[in-house]
Design an enzyme around this catalytic site. Structure first.
Site, PDB file in Angstrom:
ATOM      1  N   ASP A 113      79.211  50.309 147.160  1.00  0.00           N
ATOM      2  CA  ASP A 113      77.962  49.839 147.746  1.00  0.00           C
ATOM      3  C   ASP A 113      76.823  49.861 146.739  1.00  0.00           C
ATOM      4  OD1 ASP A 113      76.054  48.995 149.492  1.00  0.00           O
ATOM      5  OD2 ASP A 113      76.091  50.755 150.768  1.00  0.00           O
ATOM      6  N   ASP A 320      72.211  41.889 146.339  1.00  0.00           N
ATOM      7  CA  ASP A 320      73.068  42.874 147.014  1.00  0.00           C
ATOM      8  C   ASP A 320      74.465  42.305 147.202  1.00  0.00           C
ATOM      9  OD1 ASP A 320      73.680  45.277 148.513  1.00  0.00           O
ATOM     10  OD2 ASP A 320      73.567  44.039 150.311  1.00  0.00           O
TER      11      ASP A 320
END
Length: 437
Positions: A113, A320
């Site tokens: 992540d 992201d």
């Protein structure tokens, strides 16, 4: 006098030490020369989430749902100023990494992540843990595991820590969906299985050893690998070893059954024809990677970006890898969509809930060129980046409106080699066939 048994034991010990020394040497060389690690899409056959009964449309729909759930963490009214992880949505990432902890090595599969910092896993003894298919990590079995004291800088620098009765550091992370992980902040050897050589070991890596965890975590994973920009993230901890560089090349979603790669050190250098680079902007929270979006060109129409709640100038968009769609403030998105529809001679249809612009997949139409203009970097997208088939009958635009925050999602990043240099503070883009990378 040395007995034969003592001599044998001494010889065996020497052999073990020699093997360990060789292993350490190989790790040093791998760090110097760079290395790569598999980045496993959660729908890959290598993923514990893999469901052979799901169609491509099912997987796309699920990815979109996770994307919508994930964006709440980025909104300014939910991004905290002191605890950068508190509004992460649990189990929302699209990619997994396999790592090993401890000595001897204990294998773990966790969500990779770029929007998280602390890497953690469930540990024994666990007072409360969510159900997990794989065994828990047992720190008592690792000869290199050490708890971090309350007075250590790693504890002091990390938000939301406390001190236990034995003066060891306790961490606490909570998530926007009420999931949480609490436990011991510790250091242990973390090993990455390199695709380009022997495993690479990093001693004394700070991790969270979760002994009180709960919420919506999936039983098929064991925790989170933090690849964000904060001080305790894996990227930051490896900074010296990998010269602050990492890169990835994400396969198109139609090839999600194969693995992408994340590269470190010299392997992560993005160079050659077609490379463009834009500054990384330092902002709070330092977990996220902020870029500056100036304009977007759709076909012949160039549209100036007036900013988001992140700001109107520098650092107005987050890149992201865990968010599927590219999300733009509603007013700006409307201009982009209008430019797109004015240049497509096909009839719009109603798509899946949450997607704004869709067409009949059976109609033939030319998709206008889209270029995303970051500061000093014009990134020309391919049709696979801008439209995605979500069902047998619908093909939809991969950009979507969001109330305030701007996020550059992973569909826009596919088939680009994207390199982060945290020392030079740049992000580089190179059009690449990621299946050959």
């Amino acid at each position: 006098m040395v007995t034969p048994n003592q001599a044998i034991l001494t010889t065996m010990a020497a052999i073990v030490l020699a093997i360990l020394a060789l292993s350490t040497l190989c790790s040093i060389e791998a760090q110097k020369d760079g290395f790569s690690v598999e980045l496993i899409h959660r729908d890959s056959s290598k993923s514990p989430f893999y469901n052979p009964l799901e169609t491509t449309s099912d997987r796309v729909t699920n990815a979109l749902r996770r994307s919508f759930n994930r964006v709440h963490r980025f909104k300014t009214n939910s991004v905290p100023t002191t605890a950068a992880e508190s509004d992460l949505t649990a189990d929302s990432g699209e990619y997994l990494m396999k790592i090993s902890l401890g000595t001897p090595r204990f294998d773990i599969v966790a969500i990779a992540d770029t929007g998280s910092d602390l890497s953690w896993t469930q540990c024994k003894p666990c007072s409360q843990c969510f159900k997990q298919d794989a065994p828990f990590f047992d720190p008592s079995k690792s000869s290199t595991y050490r708890k971090i004291s309350c007075s250590a800088s790693q504890c002091i620098d990390l938000e939301r820590t406390s001190c236990s009765t034995d003066h060891s550091c306790q961490y606490a992370v909570s998530y926007g969906d009420s999931s949480f992980s609490d436990g011991d902040l510790a250091a242990d050897t973390l090993t990455l299985a390199s695709t380009t050589g022997r495993p690479v070991a990093f001693p004394k890596t700070v991790i969270g050893c979760g002994t009180f965890n709960g919420g919506t975590f999936d039983e098929k994973t064991s925790g989170i690998i933090g690849l964000g920009g904060g001080q305790v993230s894996l990227i930051s901890q490896l900074r010296t070893s990998v010269a602050g560089k990492f890169s990835y090349c994400l396969l198109p979603i139609s090839q999600a059954g194969n693995s992408s790669k994340i590269n470190f050190g010299s392997n992560a250098i993005v160079s050659g024809p077609g490379v463009v680079s834009t500054p990384l902007v330092k902002k709070s929270p330092d977990t996220f990677y902020f870029l500056t979006l100036e304009t977007i060109t759709v076909g012949t129409k160039r549209i100036k970006f007036t900013g988001s709640s992140l700001g109107s100038e520098e650092g107005n968009i987050i890149i992201d890898s865990g968010t599927t769609l590219t999300l733009l403030p509603s007013d700006f998105y409307s201009e982009v969509e209008s430019a797109m529809t004015s240049q497509i001679s096909a009839k719009r249809i109603e798509g899946p809930e949450g997607l704004s612009l869709c067409y009949n997949a059976k109609d033939e139409f030319k998709i206008p060129d889209v270029t995303v203009h970051f500061t000093n970097a014009d990134v020309k997208l391919k049709p696979l980046n801008t439209f995605i088939r979500v069902s047998d009958t619908a093909i939809c635009f991969t950009f979507n409106p969001l109330d305030d925050v701007a996020i550059y999602g992973n569909l826009s990043q596919m088939d680009f080699l994207i390199g982060y240099d945290t020392q030079k503070q740049t992000v580089s883009f190179k059009p690449t066939d990621c299946s050959k990378n």
